[in-house]
Scaffold this motif. Structure first.
Motif, PDB file in Angstrom:
ATOM      1  N   ILE A   1       0.894  -1.325  -0.077  1.00 31.34           N
ATOM      2  CA  ILE A   1      -0.132  -0.027   0.013  1.00 31.34           C
ATOM      3  C   ILE A   1       0.971   1.355  -0.078  1.00 31.34           C
ATOM      4  O   ILE A   1       1.925   1.167   0.317  1.00 31.34           O
ATOM      5  CB  ILE A   1      -1.157  -0.013   1.342  1.00 31.34           C
ATOM      6  CG1 ILE A   1      -0.102   0.073   2.689  1.00 31.34           C
ATOM      7  CG2 ILE A   1      -2.028  -1.090   1.285  1.00 31.34           C
ATOM      8  CD1 ILE A   1      -1.026   0.414   3.689  1.00 31.34           C
ATOM      9  N   SER A   2       0.302   2.519  -0.316  1.00 32.79           N
ATOM     10  CA  SER A   2       0.832   3.603  -0.398  1.00 32.79           C
ATOM     11  C   SER A   2       0.044   4.645   0.551  1.00 32.79           C
ATOM     12  O   SER A   2      -1.050   4.723   0.297  1.00 32.79           O
ATOM     13  CB  SER A   2       0.791   4.274  -1.813  1.00 32.79           C
ATOM     14  OG  SER A   2       1.529   5.559  -1.650  1.00 32.79           O
ATOM     15  N   LEU A   3       0.762   4.939   1.558  1.00 26.94           N
ATOM     16  CA  LEU A   3       0.220   5.628   2.492  1.00 26.94           C
ATOM     17  C   LEU A   3       0.009   7.266   2.132  1.00 26.94           C
ATOM     18  O   LEU A   3       0.616   7.629   1.054  1.00 26.94           O
ATOM     19  CB  LEU A   3       1.242   5.718   3.937  1.00 26.94           C
ATOM     20  CG  LEU A   3       1.241   4.485   4.614  1.00 26.94           C
ATOM     21  CD1 LEU A   3       2.175   4.297   5.683  1.00 26.94           C
ATOM     22  CD2 LEU A   3      -0.138   3.771   4.939  1.00 26.94           C
ATOM     23  N   SER A   4      -0.781   8.017   3.058  1.00 29.82           N
ATOM     24  CA  SER A   4      -0.753   9.371   2.484  1.00 29.82           C
ATOM     25  C   SER A   4       0.575  10.201   2.476  1.00 29.82           C
ATOM     26  O   SER A   4       0.403  11.494   1.672  1.00 29.82           O
ATOM     27  CB  SER A   4      -1.881  10.065   3.502  1.00 29.82           C
ATOM     28  OG  SER A   4      -1.272  10.063   4.984  1.00 29.82           O
ATOM     29  N   ASP A   5       1.404   9.843   3.142  1.00 30.17           N
ATOM     30  CA  ASP A   5       2.809  10.719   3.146  1.00 30.17           C
ATOM     31  C   ASP A   5       3.632  10.342   2.001  1.00 30.17           C
ATOM     32  O   ASP A   5       4.694  10.685   1.771  1.00 30.17           O
ATOM     33  CB  ASP A   5       3.573  10.729   4.256  1.00 30.17           C
ATOM     34  CG  ASP A   5       3.866   9.076   4.717  1.00 30.17           C
ATOM     35  OD1 ASP A   5       3.307   8.157   4.009  1.00 30.17           O
ATOM     36  OD2 ASP A   5       4.500   8.914   5.575  1.00 30.17           O
ATOM     37  N   GLY A   6       3.114   9.281   1.019  1.00 33.24           N
ATOM     38  CA  GLY A   6       3.898   8.940  -0.150  1.00 33.24           C
ATOM     39  C   GLY A   6       4.599   7.810   0.091  1.00 33.24           C
ATOM     40  O   GLY A   6       5.297   6.882  -0.760  1.00 33.24           O
ATOM     41  N   SER A   7       4.853   7.141   1.461  1.00 27.18           N
ATOM     42  CA  SER A   7       5.730   6.040   1.609  1.00 27.18           C
ATOM     43  C   SER A   7       5.111   4.881   1.370  1.00 27.18           C
ATOM     44  O   SER A   7       3.705   4.747   1.453  1.00 27.18           O
ATOM     45  CB  SER A   7       6.001   5.874   3.221  1.00 27.18           C
ATOM     46  OG  SER A   7       4.905   6.086   4.029  1.00 27.18           O
ATOM     47  N   VAL A   8       5.711   3.606   0.930  1.00 25.48           N
ATOM     48  CA  VAL A   8       5.176   2.355   0.360  1.00 25.48           C
ATOM     49  C   VAL A   8       5.453   1.392   1.574  1.00 25.48           C
ATOM     50  O   VAL A   8       6.594   1.296   1.961  1.00 25.48           O
ATOM     51  CB  VAL A   8       5.730   1.874  -0.967  1.00 25.48           C
ATOM     52  CG1 VAL A   8       5.224   0.777  -1.232  1.00 25.48           C
ATOM     53  CG2 VAL A   8       5.447   2.999  -1.772  1.00 25.48           C
ATOM     54  N   ALA A   9       4.415   0.712   2.040  1.00 23.49           N
ATOM     55  CA  ALA A   9       4.543  -0.408   2.988  1.00 23.49           C
ATOM     56  C   ALA A   9       3.789  -1.758   2.706  1.00 23.49           C
ATOM     57  O   ALA A   9       3.053  -1.707   1.718  1.00 23.49           O
ATOM     58  CB  ALA A   9       4.163   0.190   4.208  1.00 23.49           C
TER      59      ALA A   9
END
Length: 551
Positions: free
Chosen positions: A213-221
């Motif tokens: 997934i891609s979070l709202s801050d742009g980081s991918v996890a």
């Protein structure tokens, strides 16, 4: 210490002062105890030897496990119950109520322990196995949660009943417990909010375990675990774990990169001079992308161009690895091509069967038409690699699904395909287990859906007007959730983005955008896409330089 000894002496004195029962009552007690001991022995032999032998012949694993768990606590309950019933022979002796209370309390304790063990070792265990074969995600988390909390709740209730059986007044204790619950609920409102937010996430299922997934801050996890209060994520770029409260995660805008499929699109920017031959440049860019085994595209085209871009000039370790990559990639593409062909045939037959049912059901299905539909569906089931086995139990007829061993069927072809994928030299240590678990779970889900549809076709009580929808639902599930043949929109795309003026060389440049899909971004610890993009970019530069189109 002296006080304890004094209390023990007083208690012993009170016991000695109790009136002794009559000799006849004691004889009746022994007679009753022997009788009930024989009954308990017969029940024990019947349950734990006769039933165990019966269940082993019937291959009922859950029943055997339940008997093993129940052996000690149930025997304890039977012995205590027999002793309590035998105590009635003493009539109204003064010491009888005390012993009855103690025996009742011990029976409650044994029953509480038995219930907790049955749930933990039997019910929860098989609920986990059931949850693994479902597409829903909420049961994967709810079952471990119940496994942790329900035994504790059983022991708490059992503790209250134990004290109540001893004759203690628990009114004040219940009031205190209720008050403490209210205070804890108010104090832990944030935790409860995160708990219910976690349940909402599980019910809505915006993602599953292992999704990228891609979070709202742009980081991918990567989703690792949805807990009672927190969700555990693994950040791909830093390889660090991050814990986010469920309430905060629920309110975020989340992009699921793994849905509807684990394929992900990457883009490359390639600047070339405006005087470059357009057709030649686009052809080179497209063929380089297609030649890579880990990108998506028409399989026949990929196999055709793969040899042109895997030439080995030296016997180096790097070239040996590329040769292995080419061989395993070709083997995997051929196996996938076979799977896609079988899937397309099955999908088309299911849709044809749905149209046939839709026409026949207008006037109602008679016995001959229903039998004809069953035979058509049985042919499709065989092509999937399964067969239906019937079992008569009284007036009921139950059906189970059994796998066939033919290699040209769908299930065996899928297994051959993902096993050739395991030979990929770029896979990490955990990728083989993850791939096998993913596809074996899909195969089990396919069996359940095939069996469910056959039950609907076989049962005359099912609404005939819905049979065509049931068949079409299986076809759509195969295409959307099991495996879809690669559509045309996943083929590589190349187009010109913009023209840039270069004042130094007095020559303008054209920026070409290359877009392509990587087969599974969850592999290689979610680094597969980055590796493929880097390799494609390097091969693009090399091929353009050999053609004198890039400086």
């Amino acid at each position: 210490m002296i006080d304890n000894l004094r209390e023990t002496l007083n208690f012993t004195t009170r016991l000695l002062q109790l009136p002794l029962p009559m000799v006849g009552q004691f004889s009746s007690f022994l007679s009753s105890l022997v009788t009930w001991a024989i009954v308990v022995f017969l029940i024990y032999i019947t349950l734990f030897y006769g039933l165990r032998l019966f269940f082993r012949r019937r291959e009922r694993e859950i029943a055997i496990v339940a008997l093993n768990v129940s052996q000690v606590p149930l025997l304890t309950i039977l012995i205590l119950s027999a002793l309590k019933i035998s105590m009635l022979s003493f009539g109204n002796a003064q010491f009888i109520p005390l012993f009855e209370k103690v025996l009742s309390a011990l029976i409650v304790a044994a029953a509480s322990y038995w219930s907790a063990q049955l749930f933990t070792q039997v019910i929860a265990y098989y609920l986990k196995k059931y949850a693994q074969n479902t597409e829903a995600m909420w049961d994967d988390v709810l079952v471990p949660l119940l496994e942790t909390t329900l035994p504790l709740l059983i022991y708490i209730i059992g503790g209250f009943l134990f004290l109540q059986s001893l004759g203690l007044d628990l009114t004040g204790l219940w009031v205190a417990f209720g008050g403490a619950t209210f205070v804890l609920g108010f104090a832990l409102k944030d935790i409860l909010a995160n708990f219910f937010s976690g349940l909402v996430l599980l019910i809505d299922t915006p993602f599953q375990f292992g999704d990228v997934i891609s979070l709202s801050d742009g980081s991918v996890a990567v989703i690792k675990k949805i807990g009672v209060r927190l969700t555990k994520l693994l950040l791909i770029d830093t390889n660090c774990e991050i814990y986010i409260p469920n309430g905060s995660l629920e309110s975020q805008k989340i992009i699921n990169l793994s849905r509807p499929a684990p394929h992900y699109c990457y883009s490359l920017s390639v600047p070339l001079r405006v005087d470059v031959e357009l057709g030649q440049a686009i052809s080179i860019l497209k063929e380089v992308v297609l030649a890579h085994p880990d990108t998506l595209g028409n399989i026949d085209c990929k196999l055709q161009v793969m040899d042109n871009y895997y030439k080995f000039e030296k016997e180096t370790e790097f070239d040996e690895r590329r040769r292995l990559k080419k061989e395993t990639g070709r083997e995997r593409l051929l196996a996938e091509k076979k799977v896609n062909k079988i899937l397309e045939e099955i999908n088309q037959k299911l849709r044809d069967l749905s149209e046939k049912i839709k026409i026949l059901e207008k006037d109602g299905l008679d016995i001959e038409e229903r039998r004809n539909i069953q035979n058509n569906y049985l042919d499709i089931i065989k092509e999937i690699g399964l067969e239906v086995v019937g079992d008569c139990q009284g007036k009921r007829r139950l059906f189970t699904i059994k796998e066939l061993v033919e290699e040209d069927m769908l299930i065996n072809s899928v297994r051959t395909w993902y096993k050739t994928w395991l030979k990929d030299p770029d896979l990490t240590e955990e990728d083989p287990d993850n791939l096998q678990e993913e596809w074996e779970r899909k195969i089990e889900l396919l069996k359940l859906r095939v069996n469910k549809l056959y039950q609907n076709i076989y049962q005359h009580k099912v609404d005939e007007r819905k049979l065509d929808d049931y068949v079409l639902e299986l076809a759509n599930w195969l295409n959307e959730r099991f495996k879809s043949p690669q559509p045309l929109w996943q083929a590589p795309k190349i187009w010109m983005e913009k023209i840039k003026e270069n004042n130094t060389q007095q020559v303008a440049s054209v920026e070409y955008i290359v877009r392509f899909f990587v087969d599974n971004i969850k592999l290689e610890q979610c680094q597969r896409g980055y590796r493929v993009k880097s390799e494609v970019q390097g091969e693009v530069i090399r091929q353009l330089r050999q053609s004198y189109l890039y400086r």
